[in-house]
Design an enzyme around this catalytic site. Structure first.
Site, PDB file in Angstrom:
ATOM      1  N   THR A 112      21.222  44.302  31.745  1.00 27.82           N
ATOM      2  CA  THR A 112      22.305  44.616  32.680  1.00 27.82           C
ATOM      3  C   THR A 112      22.124  46.013  33.284  1.00 27.82           C
ATOM      4  OG1 THR A 112      23.797  43.247  31.415  1.00 27.82           O
ATOM      5  CG2 THR A 112      24.824  44.871  32.861  1.00 27.82           C
ATOM      6  N   LYS A 160      26.702  40.333  38.611  1.00 26.20           N
ATOM      7  CA  LYS A 160      26.769  40.176  37.160  1.00 26.20           C
ATOM      8  C   LYS A 160      28.041  40.818  36.590  1.00 26.20           C
ATOM      9  CE  LYS A 160      25.618  40.585  32.685  1.00 26.20           C
ATOM     10  NZ  LYS A 160      25.177  39.713  31.668  1.00 26.20           N
ATOM     11  N   CYS A 163      29.238  41.584  26.133  1.00 26.36           N
ATOM     12  CA  CYS A 163      29.282  41.747  27.594  1.00 26.36           C
ATOM     13  C   CYS A 163      30.662  42.061  28.152  1.00 26.36           C
ATOM     14  CB  CYS A 163      28.705  40.506  28.246  1.00 26.36           C
ATOM     15  SG  CYS A 163      26.977  40.343  27.801  1.00 26.36           S
TER      16      CYS A 163
HETATM   17  N1  SAJ Z   1      38.274  34.385  25.031  1.00 22.57           N
HETATM   18  C1  SAJ Z   1      39.652  34.334  25.003  1.00 22.57           C
HETATM   19  N2  SAJ Z   1      40.285  33.392  25.767  1.00 22.57           N
HETATM   20  C2  SAJ Z   1      39.598  32.525  26.556  1.00 22.57           C
HETATM   21  C3  SAJ Z   1      38.193  32.600  26.593  1.00 22.57           C
HETATM   22  C4  SAJ Z   1      37.556  33.536  25.814  1.00 22.57           C
HETATM   23  O1  SAJ Z   1      40.315  35.102  24.304  1.00 22.57           O
HETATM   24  O2  SAJ Z   1      40.239  31.690  27.201  1.00 22.57           O
HETATM   25  C5  SAJ Z   1      37.564  35.386  24.227  1.00 22.57           C
HETATM   26  C6  SAJ Z   1      36.528  34.812  23.254  1.00 22.57           C
HETATM   27  O3  SAJ Z   1      37.126  34.422  22.052  1.00 22.57           O
HETATM   28  C7  SAJ Z   1      35.565  35.962  23.112  1.00 22.57           C
HETATM   29  C8  SAJ Z   1      35.591  36.643  24.479  1.00 22.57           C
HETATM   30  O4  SAJ Z   1      36.775  36.182  25.097  1.00 22.57           O
HETATM   31  O5  SAJ Z   1      36.039  36.892  22.143  1.00 22.57           O
HETATM   32  C9  SAJ Z   1      34.390  36.348  25.359  1.00 22.57           C
HETATM   33  O6  SAJ Z   1      33.977  35.007  25.240  1.00 22.57           O
HETATM   34  P1  SAJ Z   1      33.417  34.127  26.463  1.00 22.57           P
HETATM   35  O7  SAJ Z   1      33.026  32.831  25.918  1.00 22.57           O
HETATM   36  O8  SAJ Z   1      34.383  34.171  27.578  1.00 22.57           O
HETATM   37  O9  SAJ Z   1      32.175  34.951  27.015  1.00 22.57           O
HETATM   38  P2  SAJ Z   1      30.825  35.577  26.354  1.00 22.57           P
HETATM   39  O10 SAJ Z   1      31.067  37.053  26.155  1.00 22.57           O
HETATM   40  O11 SAJ Z   1      30.349  34.803  25.194  1.00 22.57           O
HETATM   41  O12 SAJ Z   1      29.793  35.395  27.568  1.00 22.57           O
HETATM   42  C10 SAJ Z   1      30.084  35.994  28.835  1.00 22.57           C
HETATM   43  C11 SAJ Z   1      29.881  34.903  29.903  1.00 22.57           C
HETATM   44  N3  SAJ Z   1      30.393  35.365  31.183  1.00 22.57           N
HETATM   45  C12 SAJ Z   1      31.230  34.585  31.926  1.00 22.57           C
HETATM   46  O13 SAJ Z   1      31.611  33.514  31.564  1.00 22.57           O
HETATM   47  C13 SAJ Z   1      31.626  35.142  33.243  1.00 22.57           C
HETATM   48  C14 SAJ Z   1      28.391  34.551  30.003  1.00 22.57           C
HETATM   49  O14 SAJ Z   1      28.171  33.670  31.090  1.00 22.57           O
HETATM   50  C15 SAJ Z   1      27.566  35.831  30.230  1.00 22.57           C
HETATM   51  O15 SAJ Z   1      26.173  35.540  30.278  1.00 22.57           O
HETATM   52  C16 SAJ Z   1      27.801  36.735  29.046  1.00 22.57           C
HETATM   53  O16 SAJ Z   1      29.198  37.089  29.014  1.00 22.57           O
HETATM   54  C17 SAJ Z   1      26.900  37.932  29.221  1.00 22.57           C
HETATM   55  O17 SAJ Z   1      25.893  38.014  28.503  1.00 22.57           O
HETATM   56  O18 SAJ Z   1      27.118  38.708  30.166  1.00 22.57           O
END
Ligand code: SAJ
Length: 467
Positions: A136, A221, A275
């Site tokens: 990133t 990103k 991220c």
């Molecule tokens: N979470 C919530 N409520 C939700 C969804 C998620 O509280 O409705 C929490 C999860 O439990 C977790 C956090 O948010 O703690 C993040 O989880 P996530 O599944 O939303 O995302 P990451 O961090 O695993 O991956 C993100 C993704 N970005 C997007 O969806 C825009 C992924 O595509 C990226 O590649 C990744 O970040 C990254 O590496 O940048």
């Protein structure tokens, strides 16, 4: 001369004769290296962490739960994927891809690992080769740090070598699938670099690929992850409002989401992962430094960071109400930052556990995928972890947890006093939890009604909670 170098590399990539090195064999570097090896290239997977390379050499990876990765590793290692810590192995590479971390410093991004990897790449790449950065990059760093680093060695992009920024955007838990199928962005300052990077990605990516300038790629990103962070923060804010207004967020969300243009995400005990916890800050700092303070991004980040402390405070109060002011025993089930991954990076469960301990409670932690106490005491068996607990908090949405037999769980507590089930990730039907003998609590429900329930329960001891 210039033309020959370009044609030569394009041919080497198309014929899979190009030698590729990937710097950083972590969450993105390893799967990307394996995908290129599967496409037929000879790939050196380099990391300065010798223990990591030793374990890859034994076919061991921390990505063992990522579908397809362990299999690719054992199929391709020593055939055309070579894990290494030796810089000599990189010399003469046609393509070098950089996938090292870009951590968050106290008041800004820390690009030191990216720059150091770039310097290694510049020493090792053959003349006319292609360097791709997947790590990133905060907005403007391609122009402000990456290009100057290259030029400081007397090299010209588009002539002596080719250079592109291609941020990865794959979801942990679905890494291999998303690396292949997602839409990809290539940022480049010259046409040839962009086209060469595109030819390379076409060897293993099935999604659409678009070439833009590096700054746009940097922004995309970070905007994606900030968008998600803000949307989760909105869900968390609605939950916090529901708590003080006395409404159930579960019902509110369910009905609001029936609207054709509303898609409210799920509130919970916090937002973790490497991220979402840093990318919005990269955007914030870059914009603030140039005169616009993005309040929404900053406030969303702060709100999400507050969530584990907020629920630790609520549970502290609940336990003390339950126990006449005394502290209690908590079983925290799920330590990873989200469900079905063993990943503990920036997990919100850690501040949650630490805050409860700070408030005087005994905290036992269990997770089927990650054996870390997070400051509490790790218990390897879920039913042992809940024995004698005043509160059982589910803090990760693992599929295994959704199958838990709540009646059996309640029996395993082995006590008649009221037991709270705190459903931090909305895994259970409140009615079922109550029928199993728990007092059900989740984010976004009024705690006044809970206090009333506790008061009435204490006046009729053990009536509903006998097991
Ligand atoms: N979470 C919530 N409520 C939700 C969804 C998620 O509280 O409705 C929490 C999860 O439990 C977790 C956090 O948010 O703690 C993040 O989880 P996530 O599944 O939303 O995302 P990451 O961090 O695993 O991956 C993100 C993704 N970005 C997007 O969806 C825009 C992924 O595509 C990226 O590649 C990744 O970040 C990254 O590496 O940048």
């Amino acid at each position: 001369m210039e033309r020959i170098l370009y044609d030569d590399l394009e041919t080497a990539i198309k014929s899979r004769k190009a030698k590729i090195s990937v710097l950083g064999q972590g969450y993105i570097g390893l799967p990307t290296a394996l995908l290129m090896a599967r496409a037929g290239f000879t790939v050196y997977g380099f990391d300065i962490d010798r223990d990591l390379i030793d374990s890859l050499s034994r076919n061991e990876t921390k990505l063992k739960d990522e579908s397809g990765i362990p299999q690719l590793l054992s199929d391709l290692k020593e055939r055309n994927y070579f894990p290494t810590s030796e810089q000599e192995d990189l010399y003469g590479s046609d393509v070098i891809l950089i996938a090292v971390p870009t951590p968050k410093g106290r008041n800004g991004p820390n690009l030191s690992m990216v720059i150091s990897a770039l310097e290694t790449a510049l020493r090792s790449i053959r003349r006319g080769g292609l360097i791709i950065i997947e790590s990133t990059l905060p907005p403007r760093s391609f122009y402000d740090y990456i290009l100057p680093t290259v030029e400081s060695k007397g090299l010209r992009v588009g002539e002596d070598l080719f250079l592109a920024y291609c941020p990865e955007r794959a979801l942990p838990g679905k890494l291999l699938y998303e690396l292949v199928h997602n839409f990809r962005i290539i940022g480049a300052v010259d046409d040839k670099s962009g086209e060469l990077a595109k030819v390379l990605y076409e060897s293993f990516v099935e999604g659409e690929i678009e070439i833009v300038d590096p700054l746009t790629a940097e922004m995309v990103k970070l905007v994606e992850n900030s968008y998600r962070d803000i949307n989760i923060a909105f869900a968390n804010e609605v939950a916090r409002m529901c708590e003080v207004l006395g409404v159930d967020v579960r019902k509110v969300r369910q009905l609001a989401n029936k609207h054709p243009r509303v898609n409210m995400l799920i509130p919970g005990i916090g937002v973790g992962g490497s991220c979402l916890t840093k990318d919005p800050w990269f955007l914030y700092w870059a914009s603030k430094d140039r005169g616009y303070v993005p309040h929404l991004i900053r406030d969303a980040r702060k709100l999400n960071d507050e969530m584990p402390y907020h629920y630790a405070e609520i549970l502290d109060e609940v336990i003390r109400q339950l126990k006449g002011g005394r502290s209690g025993v908590m079983a925290v089930l799920g330590s990873t930052y989200k469900g079905d991954v063993p990943d503990l990076r920036e997990t919100p469960v850690e501040p949650f556990v630490k805050e409860l301990i700070k408030r005087g409670h005994v905290v036992r932690v269990y997770d089927p995928l990650a054996r870390s106490p997070l400051g509490g005491e790790y218990v390897a068996d879920m039913l042992d972890a809940v024995k004698g607990a005043d509160v059982i908090a589910f803090t990760a949405d693992h599929s295994d947890f959704k199958m838990v037999d709540l009646k059996k769980l309640r029996r395993a507590v082995k006590k008649d006093d009221p037991v709270i089930l705190f459903d931090g990730r909305f895994l259970f039907d409140p009615k079922e939890a109550e029928e199993a003998g728990f007092i059900y609590l989740s984010p976004g429900r009024s705690y006044d009604s809970l206090s009333e329930a506790l008061v009435s329960m204490r006046s009729v001891p053990h009536l509903r909670y006998m097991v």
